[in-house]
Design an enzyme around this catalytic site. Structure first.
Site, PDB file in Angstrom:
ATOM      1  N   ASP A 204       0.654  -1.422  -0.035  1.00 33.27           N
ATOM      2  CA  ASP A 204      -0.151   0.100   0.009  1.00 33.27           C
ATOM      3  C   ASP A 204       0.804   1.277  -0.262  1.00 33.27           C
ATOM      4  OD1 ASP A 204      -2.896   0.925   0.514  1.00 33.27           O
ATOM      5  OD2 ASP A 204      -2.013   1.911   2.269  1.00 33.27           O
ATOM      6  N   GLU A 264       1.702  -0.544  -5.033  1.00 34.72           N
ATOM      7  CA  GLU A 264       0.881   0.504  -5.402  1.00 34.72           C
ATOM      8  C   GLU A 264       1.549   1.733  -5.388  1.00 34.72           C
ATOM      9  OE1 GLU A 264      -3.099   2.588  -4.067  1.00 34.72           O
ATOM     10  OE2 GLU A 264      -1.369   2.269  -2.603  1.00 34.72           O
TER      11      GLU A 264
HETATM   12  C1  NOJ Z   1      -4.560   2.925  -0.931  1.00 35.49           C
HETATM   13  C2  NOJ Z   1      -5.640   1.980  -0.598  1.00 35.49           C
HETATM   14  O1  NOJ Z   1      -5.819   1.384  -1.988  1.00 35.49           O
HETATM   15  C3  NOJ Z   1      -6.698   2.791  -0.228  1.00 35.49           C
HETATM   16  O2  NOJ Z   1      -7.927   2.230  -0.140  1.00 35.49           O
HETATM   17  C4  NOJ Z   1      -6.241   3.604   1.403  1.00 35.49           C
HETATM   18  O3  NOJ Z   1      -7.340   4.360   1.561  1.00 35.49           O
HETATM   19  C5  NOJ Z   1      -5.034   4.166   1.042  1.00 35.49           C
HETATM   20  N1  NOJ Z   1      -3.966   3.518   0.095  1.00 35.49           N
HETATM   21  C6  NOJ Z   1      -4.318   4.397   2.438  1.00 35.49           C
HETATM   22  O4  NOJ Z   1      -4.086   3.445   2.955  1.00 35.49           O
END
Ligand code: NOJ
Ligand code: CA
Length: 539
Positions: A204, A264
Site C-alpha cells: 500500500d 501500489e
Molecule cells: C491505498 C488504498 O488502496 C486505499 O484504499 C487507502 O485508503 C490508502 N492507500 C491509504 O492506506
C-alpha cells in the site's frame, strides 16, 4: 531446460475486498469463512491468485487500511485459524494468495501509537511516528499547512505542542521509516505471513515511506510544485524508498518459490514506477495508465507500448488494471463522456451527465478482453466479472469512506465500488449473506447476480470464464507484434498465433485472418462491430 517463468509474471489476480465479498455469519460484514465458501467460484472463474485487501484488526476508519495489528485477523472477519483454512482451500484449488501490507501508517489504535501518545515528546515511542512541534509559542499551530489525501489538514495536535503527520485520515498516523524498529517490525510481519503460506504482498502507498522532514518544511504550494515527473518530492517517490524494498526482496528470495510483491505507487511517470518493479525491489508495480485512459485506440496503444517496453527494461512483466476498490468501476467510467469529472458526477447521485450503461458495459467487456490478451498480469476487481456498475446513488447516511466527511461533503468517495456482491437473484442481501449487507445494494442487483449470470451464456460472467480458460491455454511469456490497423482499431498478435483486435470506433471493421476464439459481444457475421474485442487463433 530454461527456468520456468515465475508464476506471477502472467497471472490473473482477483482482488477480494473482504468486507464486501461474502458474509458467512450474517452480521452484514463479509468474512474469511465467506471467502472459503466461495473458493469453488474462484476456481471456476479461472483466476491464478487472489489479492486480499486488509483483513487485520481495524476500526474501519479507512475500510481496513487503518491497521491495529499487522499480524492478526480482525475478529469481525474471522480468526487466524480461519485464515489458515482459507489458505488451505485456495491452495487445494491451485489459487495463490497475495495479502495487502500497509507500511506507511498504522491505525491510531495500534499499540505503538497508544504508547507514543502516553510517552513524552522526543521519546523513542514517539520516534516510531512522525511527530513535530507546532508553530507558535505553545506549538498551537500545525508544523505546516499540508493537506491530507482525504481532505482536511495532514497534522493532528496531541495537546502538548506536538503534532503527528497523517497523509490519510487522522486515524492513520504515518510511521517513521528512519526508525530501525519500524523497519525490523515490518520484516517480521512479512515473515509472519510468508511462513503461513502467503505467496505475495500488495504494498500500500509504496511510494510514500521515505520522507524528508528536514526543517524548514515547505508549504503545500511548494510541495505541489516539487511534484514534477522526475523532481524530488519531500514525501513521495524518493530514491531512498528503494533501499527499504531491497531489504524486503532479500527476505522474499529466501523463500521457495520466492515471494512476490506488487507496489501500489501512484507516481507521475511510468518510468519512475518501473523502479518499484525491478527484480531487486518489489518485482512488480501496478500500472494504472489504462485505468486512467479514456476509450481511445491511440491512447491505449501508446500506453501498452510504453509499459511493455518499460517492464522489459526493468526485468519484470507489466500489470494491467481497470478497476479496484479506490476508483469508479470501469463499466461506469466507460459509460460516461470522456473527461467527465467523476467526483462531480458522483455528487449528482450519478445523474449528471447521464451514464449510458449499455455502452459502458460493452466497452468494459471489450477493454478487459484486450488487457487479458496482453503479456503481463491482469488484476481484476471483485464484481467486474459480473459487469457491476458503480453504485452512484448511495445515500449520504450510508457512506463509510472518510473522504465524505473529511472533504466536508464535497467528495462522495469510494463506497460505490465497494457495495457487497450479489450472489443470488433474491434474499435479504442477494446471497451476500443471510442478513442485510453493511452497504445497501440497489434493488436491481439481483439481476446482475452470479445465479442469474450462470444461467446465461451471453453474460459477463460467462465471458470472463471463457476468456480466462482460453487465456490459460494461450498466454505466454513472450511479447507481441502490432498489426497495421485503422485509427480506431488496436490489433496485435502473439508468437503462438493468438490475435487480439479491438474496435474503439462505431463503424464495423473486417476481422483478421484466423479461427474466432471469442468476442466481447456477439459478432454479426465476419465483421467486428464498434466497442468490441475479438480473439482469433492462427494455426
Ligand atoms: C491505498 C488504498 O488502496 C486505499 O484504499 C487507502 O485508503 C490508502 N492507500 C491509504 O492506506
Ligand atoms: Ca460476517
Amino acid at each position: 531446460m530454461p527456468e520456468p517463468a515465475a508464476w506471477w509474471r502472467q497471472a490473473v489476480v482477483y482482488q477480494i475486498y473482504p468486507r464486501s465479498f461474502a458474509d458467512a455469519n450474517g452480521d452484514g460484514i463479509g468474512d474469511l469463512p465467506g471467502i472459503t465458501s466461495r473458493v469453488g467460484y474462484l476456481r471456476e472463474l479461472g483466476v491464478d491468485a487472489v489479492w486480499l485487501s486488509p483483513f487485520y484488526p481495524s476500526a474501519l476508519a479507512d475500510g481496513g487500511y487503518d491497521v491495529d495489528d499487522h499480524r492478526a485477523v480482525d475478529p469481525k472477519i474471522g480468526t487466524l485459524a480461519q485464515f489458515d483454512e482459507m489458505v488451505a482451500a485456495l491452495k487445494a484449488a491451485g489459487i495463490r494468495l497475495i495479502v495487502d501490507i500497509v507500511p506507511n501508517h498504522t491505525s491510531d489504535r495500534h499499540e505503538w501509537f497508544r504508547a507514543a501518545l502516553a510517552a513524552a515528546p522526543g521519546s523513542p515511542e514517539r520516534d516510531r511516528y512522525v511527530f513535530r512541534r507546532g508553530e507558535g509559542p505553545h506549538g498551537e499551530r500545525p508544523p505546516s499547512d499540508w493537506t491530507a489525501a482525504f481532505g482536511g489538514p495532514a497534522w493532528e495536535p496531541v495537546g502538548d505542542g506536538q503534532w503527528y503527520l497523517h497523509m490519510f485520515a487522522p486515524e492513520q498516523p504515518d510511521l517513521n521509516w528512519d526508525n530501525q524498529e519500524v523497519r525490523e517490525d515490518f520484516l517480521r510481519t512479512l515473515r509472519f505471513w510468508a511462513d503461513r503460506g502467503v505467496d505475495g504482498f500488495r504494498v500500500d502507498v509504496a511510494n510514500a515511506l521515505a520522507k524528508d522532514l528536514t526543517p524548514p518544511l515547505p508549504s503545500q504550494a511548494e510541495l505541489d510544485a516539487e511534484d514534477l515527473p522526475d523532481g524530488v518530492h519531500r514525501l513521495l517517490d524518493r530514491d531512498e524508498v528503494h533501499e527499504i524494498y531491497k531489504g524486503w526482496r532479500e527476505l522474499f528470495d529466501r523463500y521457495d518459490p520466492p515471494r512476490t510483491a506488487v507496489a501500489e505507487a501512484w507516481v507521475r511517470s511510468a518510468h519512475r514506477r518501473a523502479r518499484y518493479a525491478s527484480p531487486e525491489g518489489l518485482g512488480q508495480a501496478f500500472n494504472f495508465d489504462l485505468l486512467l485512459a479514456s476509450w481511445d485506440a491511440g491512447d491505449f496503444r501508446k500506453i501498452i507500448e510504453e509499459n511493455l517496453a518499460l517492464a522489459r527494461s526493468a526485468g519484470t512483466s507489466s500489470t494491467w488494471v481497470f478497476s479496484n476498490h479506490d476508483v469508479v468501476r470501469h463499466a461506469t467510467r466507460f459509460a460516461l463522456p470522456s473527461g467527465t469529472d467523476l467526483d462531480e458526477w458522483l455528487l449528482g447521485n450519478g445523474t449528471n451527465p447521464p451514464a449510458d450503461a449499455e455502452r459502458g458495459l460493452r466497452r468494459a467487456r471489450a477493454a478487459t478482453l484486450l488487457a487479458l490478451a496482453l503479456p503481463g498480469s491482469t488484476y481484476l476487481y471483485q464484481g467486474e466479472e459480473l459487469g457491476l456498475p458503480e453504485v452512484a446513488d448511495l445515500p449520504p447516511e450510508a457512506l463509510q469512506d472518510p473522504t465524505w466527511t473529511r472533504s466536508d461533503g464535497t467528495r462522495k468517495g469510494r463506497d460505490g465500488s465497494r457495495v457487497p456482491l450479489p450472489w443470488t437473484t433474491a434474499g435479504p442481501s442477494f446471497g451476500f449473506g443471510p442478513g442485510p449487507a453493511h452497504l445497501p445494494q440497489p434493488a436491481g442487483f439481483g439481476e446482475l447476480s452470479v445465479e442469474r449470470q450462470e444461467a446465461d451464456e451471453t453474460s459477463t460472467l460467462a465471458l470472463y470464464r471463457r476468456a480466462l480458460a482460453e487465456r490459460r491455454r494461450l498466454q505466454t511469456d513472450e511479447g507481441l507484434e502490432w498489426a497495421d490497423a485503422p485509427p480506431d482499431v488496436v490489433e496485435f498478435s502473439r508468437a503462438n498465433g493468438w490475435t487480439c483486435i479491438t474496435n474503439f470506433g462505431e463503424t464495423p471493421v473486417p476481422l483478421p485472418r484466423g479461427r474466432l476464439v471469442l468476442s466481447s459481444t456477439p459478432l454479426p457475421g465476419s465483421v467486428l462491430p464498434g466497442d468490441t474485442t475479438a480473439w482469433l487463433e492462427v494455426d
